[in-house]
Design a protein around this motif. Structure first.
Motif, PDB file in Angstrom:
ATOM      1  N   PHE A   1     -29.567 -24.026 -21.403  1.00  0.00           N
ATOM      2  CA  PHE A   1     -30.223 -23.737 -19.843  1.00  0.00           C
ATOM      3  C   PHE A   1     -31.696 -23.360 -20.229  1.00  0.00           C
ATOM      4  O   PHE A   1     -32.394 -23.922 -19.196  1.00  0.00           O
ATOM      5  N   SER A   2     -31.916 -22.679 -21.198  1.00  0.00           N
ATOM      6  CA  SER A   2     -33.362 -22.300 -21.429  1.00  0.00           C
ATOM      7  C   SER A   2     -34.358 -23.601 -21.478  1.00  0.00           C
ATOM      8  O   SER A   2     -35.197 -23.997 -21.235  1.00  0.00           O
ATOM      9  N   GLN A   3     -33.695 -24.390 -22.483  1.00  0.00           N
ATOM     10  CA  GLN A   3     -34.287 -25.831 -22.783  1.00  0.00           C
ATOM     11  C   GLN A   3     -34.552 -26.647 -21.418  1.00  0.00           C
ATOM     12  O   GLN A   3     -35.664 -27.225 -21.286  1.00  0.00           O
TER      13      GLN A   3
ATOM     14  N   MET B   1     -16.507 -16.540 -27.373  1.00  0.00           N
ATOM     15  CA  MET B   1     -16.828 -16.554 -26.047  1.00  0.00           C
ATOM     16  C   MET B   1     -18.451 -16.274 -26.165  1.00  0.00           C
ATOM     17  O   MET B   1     -19.167 -16.843 -25.593  1.00  0.00           O
ATOM     18  N   GLU B   2     -18.967 -15.147 -26.806  1.00  0.00           N
ATOM     19  CA  GLU B   2     -20.128 -14.680 -26.829  1.00  0.00           C
ATOM     20  C   GLU B   2     -21.106 -15.880 -27.544  1.00  0.00           C
ATOM     21  O   GLU B   2     -22.099 -16.153 -26.999  1.00  0.00           O
TER      22      GLU B   2
ATOM     23  N   ILE C   1     -15.432 -33.256 -28.288  1.00  0.00           N
ATOM     24  CA  ILE C   1     -14.258 -32.806 -29.174  1.00  0.00           C
ATOM     25  C   ILE C   1     -14.268 -31.496 -29.499  1.00  0.00           C
ATOM     26  O   ILE C   1     -13.364 -30.682 -29.424  1.00  0.00           O
ATOM     27  N   LYS C   2     -15.360 -30.991 -30.064  1.00  0.00           N
ATOM     28  CA  LYS C   2     -15.682 -29.630 -30.090  1.00  0.00           C
ATOM     29  C   LYS C   2     -15.334 -28.606 -29.250  1.00  0.00           C
ATOM     30  O   LYS C   2     -14.553 -27.596 -29.286  1.00  0.00           O
ATOM     31  N   GLU C   3     -16.091 -28.896 -28.179  1.00  0.00           N
ATOM     32  CA  GLU C   3     -15.722 -28.025 -26.930  1.00  0.00           C
ATOM     33  C   GLU C   3     -14.266 -27.876 -26.471  1.00  0.00           C
ATOM     34  O   GLU C   3     -14.006 -26.936 -26.210  1.00  0.00           O
TER      35      GLU C   3
ATOM     36  N   ARG D   1     -25.064 -20.298 -26.780  1.00  0.00           N
ATOM     37  CA  ARG D   1     -25.417 -21.874 -26.812  1.00  0.00           C
ATOM     38  C   ARG D   1     -25.753 -22.247 -25.709  1.00  0.00           C
ATOM     39  O   ARG D   1     -26.570 -22.988 -25.341  1.00  0.00           O
ATOM     40  N   ARG D   2     -24.910 -21.952 -24.477  1.00  0.00           N
ATOM     41  CA  ARG D   2     -25.121 -22.650 -23.359  1.00  0.00           C
ATOM     42  C   ARG D   2     -26.359 -22.033 -22.391  1.00  0.00           C
ATOM     43  O   ARG D   2     -27.288 -22.430 -21.914  1.00  0.00           O
TER      44      ARG D   2
END
Length: 143
Positions: free
Chosen positions: A115-117, A104-105, A36-38, A110-111
């Motif tokens: 990805f790092s995790q 956007m930043e 929902i948030k996204e 967050r993305r």
């Protein structure tokens, strides 16, 4: 107007002149509140929801999406914390269209953290750095 889709069940909420679709996938890895948030965040970034546009109440959106009010409350609370929406007591929840580059930043950060995790997990599962870099290159080449 916000159109909500959950398991092929369509609900409509009159919130303004714009249309957005909220499509929830109960089988997805992401929790419902994240989905929902996204979608709301993306609608703000894309200009589908305008500044000061009213959103459905927590109860209304929960009923339309066939989810718990707690799920919608969590999404709204997170979006409010991010500065994307605001609540006015007795009036409702509204879009606060912040600087799109800032939103956007935050989204990119967050993305990248996700990805790092995921990359760390893959490395601990036995993938080599070269395999990960090769996979990323393959993805980029396909685009």
């Amino acid at each position: 107007m916000i159109y909500c889709v959950y398991n092929d069940i369509h609900s409509i909420s009159q919130t303004g002149d714009d249309n957005i679709n909220i499509i929830l996938n109960p089988a997805a890895d992401k929790p419902m509140y994240e989905q929902i948030k996204e979608k709301i965040r993306q609608a703000v970034i894309n200009g589908e929801l305008s500044d000061n546009e009213i959103l459905p109440s927590v109860r209304q959106l929960a009923a339309q999406l066939n989810v718990s009010a707690i799920t919608v409350k969590r999404a709204y609370s997170d979006l409010e914390h991010e500065g994307i929406i605001y609540t006015s007591a007795g009036k409702g929840t509204f879009v606060r269209a912040p600087d799109k580059s800032m939103v956007m930043e935050q989204y990119k950060q967050r993305r990248l953290a996700e990805f790092s995790q995921y990359a760390d997990k893959m490395l601990s599962d036995g993938f080599t750095p070269e395999e990960l870099i090769g996979a990323i290159k393959n993805i980029i080449e396909r685009k």
